[in-house]
Scaffold this motif. Sequence first.
Motif, short mmCIF file in Angstrom:
data_model
loop_
_atom_site.label_atom_id
_atom_site.label_comp_id
_atom_site.label_asym_id
_atom_site.label_seq_id
_atom_site.Cartn_x
_atom_site.Cartn_y
_atom_site.Cartn_z
N THR A 227 0.83 -1.21 0.00
CA THR A 227 0.00 0.00 0.00
C THR A 227 0.86 1.26 0.00
OG1 THR A 227 -1.77 -1.17 1.18
CG2 THR A 227 -1.79 1.24 1.26
N ILE A 228 1.91 1.25 0.81
CA ILE A 228 2.80 2.42 0.88
C ILE A 228 3.50 2.64 -0.46
CG2 ILE A 228 4.87 3.36 1.97
CD1 ILE A 228 4.03 1.89 4.53
N LEU A 229 4.01 1.57 -1.06
CA LEU A 229 4.72 1.72 -2.34
C LEU A 229 3.78 2.15 -3.47
CD1 LEU A 229 7.12 -1.37 -2.22
CD2 LEU A 229 7.66 1.02 -1.77
N ILE A 230 2.57 1.59 -3.51
CA ILE A 230 1.60 1.99 -4.53
C ILE A 230 1.25 3.46 -4.36
CG2 ILE A 230 -0.79 1.69 -5.28
CD1 ILE A 230 0.98 -0.44 -6.35
N SER A 231 1.05 3.90 -3.12
CA SER A 231 0.73 5.31 -2.87
C SER A 231 1.85 6.23 -3.33
CB SER A 231 0.45 5.51 -1.37
OG SER A 231 -0.62 4.70 -0.93
N LEU B 153 -6.17 -2.36 -1.81
CA LEU B 153 -6.32 -3.47 -0.88
C LEU B 153 -7.52 -4.34 -1.26
CD1 LEU B 153 -5.66 -1.67 2.52
CD2 LEU B 153 -4.11 -3.21 1.31
N ILE B 154 -8.49 -3.75 -1.96
CA ILE B 154 -9.64 -4.53 -2.44
C ILE B 154 -9.22 -5.23 -3.72
CG2 ILE B 154 -12.05 -4.46 -3.15
CD1 ILE B 154 -12.31 -1.81 -1.68
N PRO B 155 -9.11 -6.53 -3.71
CA PRO B 155 -8.55 -7.24 -4.88
C PRO B 155 -9.37 -7.01 -6.14
CG PRO B 155 -8.68 -8.68 -2.95
CD PRO B 155 -9.44 -7.45 -2.61
N TYR B 156 -8.68 -6.77 -7.22
CA TYR B 156 -9.20 -6.75 -8.59
C TYR B 156 -10.09 -5.55 -8.92
CZ TYR B 156 -7.50 -11.54 -8.42
OH TYR B 156 -6.72 -12.63 -8.26
N ILE B 157 -11.00 -5.17 -8.04
CA ILE B 157 -11.91 -4.07 -8.38
C ILE B 157 -11.52 -2.76 -7.73
CG2 ILE B 157 -13.83 -5.69 -8.65
CD1 ILE B 157 -14.93 -4.65 -6.00
N GLY B 158 -10.67 -2.81 -6.70
CA GLY B 158 -10.29 -1.57 -6.02
C GLY B 158 -9.56 -0.61 -6.93
N ILE B 159 -8.66 -1.14 -7.77
CA ILE B 159 -7.89 -0.27 -8.66
C ILE B 159 -8.79 0.38 -9.71
CG2 ILE B 159 -7.30 -2.09 -10.30
CD1 ILE B 159 -4.98 0.73 -9.03
N GLY C 86 -3.02 10.74 -19.34
CA GLY C 86 -1.90 10.54 -18.43
C GLY C 86 -2.30 9.78 -17.18
N VAL C 87 -3.48 10.09 -16.64
CA VAL C 87 -3.97 9.37 -15.46
C VAL C 87 -4.16 7.89 -15.77
CG1 VAL C 87 -5.94 9.12 -13.91
CG2 VAL C 87 -5.04 11.39 -14.39
N ILE C 88 -4.75 7.60 -16.93
CA ILE C 88 -4.97 6.20 -17.31
C ILE C 88 -3.65 5.47 -17.49
CG2 ILE C 88 -5.92 4.70 -19.11
CD1 ILE C 88 -8.04 6.83 -19.63
N VAL C 89 -2.69 6.11 -18.15
CA VAL C 89 -1.40 5.47 -18.39
C VAL C 89 -0.69 5.18 -17.06
CG1 VAL C 89 0.91 5.81 -19.36
CG2 VAL C 89 -1.11 6.42 -20.70
N ILE C 90 -0.68 6.15 -16.16
CA ILE C 90 0.00 5.96 -14.87
C ILE C 90 -0.68 4.87 -14.06
CG2 ILE C 90 0.45 7.06 -12.65
CD1 ILE C 90 0.96 9.65 -14.21
N THR C 91 -2.01 4.84 -14.06
CA THR C 91 -2.72 3.81 -13.32
C THR C 91 -2.40 2.42 -13.85
OG1 THR C 91 -4.53 5.38 -12.87
CG2 THR C 91 -4.99 3.03 -12.57
N VAL C 92 -2.36 2.28 -15.18
CA VAL C 92 -2.06 0.98 -15.78
C VAL C 92 -0.62 0.56 -15.48
CG1 VAL C 92 -1.79 -0.23 -17.98
CG2 VAL C 92 -3.79 1.22 -17.60
N VAL C 93 0.32 1.50 -15.60
CA VAL C 93 1.74 1.18 -15.35
C VAL C 93 1.94 0.75 -13.89
CG1 VAL C 93 4.06 2.15 -15.22
CG2 VAL C 93 2.62 2.63 -17.21
N VAL C 94 1.34 1.50 -12.96
CA VAL C 94 1.48 1.15 -11.54
C VAL C 94 0.87 -0.21 -11.25
CG1 VAL C 94 0.74 1.79 -9.21
CG2 VAL C 94 1.61 3.55 -10.75
N GLN C 95 -0.26 -0.50 -11.88
CA GLN C 95 -0.90 -1.79 -11.68
C GLN C 95 -0.05 -2.93 -12.24
OE1 GLN C 95 -3.34 -2.20 -9.81
NE2 GLN C 95 -3.89 -4.33 -10.16
N ASN D 198 3.23 -7.66 -11.18
CA ASN D 198 4.36 -8.45 -11.66
C ASN D 198 5.63 -8.32 -10.81
OD1 ASN D 198 3.41 -9.49 -14.49
ND2 ASN D 198 2.80 -7.36 -14.44
N VAL D 199 5.68 -7.31 -9.95
CA VAL D 199 6.89 -7.10 -9.14
C VAL D 199 6.56 -7.12 -7.65
CG1 VAL D 199 8.83 -5.56 -8.64
CG2 VAL D 199 7.97 -5.77 -10.99
N LEU D 200 5.66 -6.23 -7.22
CA LEU D 200 5.41 -6.07 -5.79
C LEU D 200 4.73 -7.29 -5.17
CD1 LEU D 200 4.25 -2.33 -5.62
CD2 LEU D 200 6.54 -3.29 -5.35
N VAL D 201 3.67 -7.77 -5.82
CA VAL D 201 2.94 -8.91 -5.25
C VAL D 201 3.82 -10.16 -5.14
CG1 VAL D 201 1.01 -10.49 -5.62
CG2 VAL D 201 0.69 -8.04 -5.93
#
Length: 406
Positions: free
Chosen positions: A212-216, A243-249, A272-281, A286-289
């Motif tokens: 959560t901290i890293l995503i923020s 924190l809500i799986p799959y639908i929270g993002i 830009g918002v869409i691109v950043i949200t997709v990249v963070v997800q 693929n990395v954090l989880v």
Amino acid sequence: MDDTLKLPFYARLTLILVGLIASAFIFYIGQDILIPVMMSFLFAILLYPVVNFLKSKIHLPHVIAVMLAVILFVLVFVGLFVFLSFQVSDFVNDFDKIERNFYIHLENIQIFIRDNFHLSSRQQKEYIDSATEDSMQKGKEMIGTTLMSFTDTLMNLTLIPIYTFLILLYRTHFLLFLSKLIKKENHEQLKNILTNIRVAINSYIVGLIIETILISIMTTVGFMLIGLKYAVLLGVVTGILNLIPYIGILFAGLLSILASLTGSPDLSIIIGVIVITVVVQLIDNNVLVPLIVSSKVEINALVSIIGIIIGGSIAGVSGMFLALPIIAIMKVIFDRVESLQPWGYLMGDHLPKTYTWRKIKLPLFDSEERAETTEINVSKADVIVPTFTETTTENTPKRTDDTFPS
């Protein structure tokens, strides 16, 4: 003499399924009581190292150590709530800008539809009115349901710290109760199960907090780079909703797109918002989880998704959040009960062997391969194994904190 009743496979399968269905039904009808208790159980596991530190390093009495740990826990959430409240109040003040910019985008969309699909603005309005007419009544009902849910949430927020305090205070009492339910020759297996449940749940919760901290942080930095207003607020909200799986993002992305209208009607901000949200997800999945959130009990994706869907259908968002910890606890128990080990293997994430084809590693599914179930390795230095003592009414042993896993 062995008094164990031997049942055929179909009878054992039927009993297991009936037990699961009964447990789900009890959870459904008693969710208002069980959800706060289960949340408190998870938080108690998270706070136990704090309690242990206050007792062993600062030498505080048990009751005071538990009380301080719960107070610190509450203060963290209160501080986060106050921060979000100030940010949201500023965000609400810009609602007029959001509405004005929204209508600008809506007008551009109507022009695009008119030029490409030959539908006039009046026809488009008729389609929208006919589609939204039936949903007005549902919207009113949804508002009433939301208010009731908000009231229940406030009640739970009051009960969870109380339950957490009591679980930490009486943890020795609960463990001795479990020892009386199990035969003495099975105490070693019970100790192993309880220890591994604590390790698995603790690693899962700590991993979620770090994630959560890293995503923020990543979302906040990304929104700052594109010049989005309220970048810190949206970054923190994205981390929490993740924190809500799959639908929270998805909800976080829609909220960020809505907030982008507080600045200007420029379409590039929304992109830009869409691109950043997709990249963070993508980085998160693929990395954090795999590196941070992966619990010591590995659960395959299919079981996770099914469990989250079932949890959501039974208890909403709270059920979705509790689904994975409950599945992790079930897998720990299944792996250590001989008759349930096949179910533990079914829930696990046992990857096949791989082979190299043109420098690409591909899975090798060998029909003769027999995978072994994964065990949780816990070093003796990290865990103090609890000791169970049989008690009688004449000779009641003194309760000490050494009877619990550290």
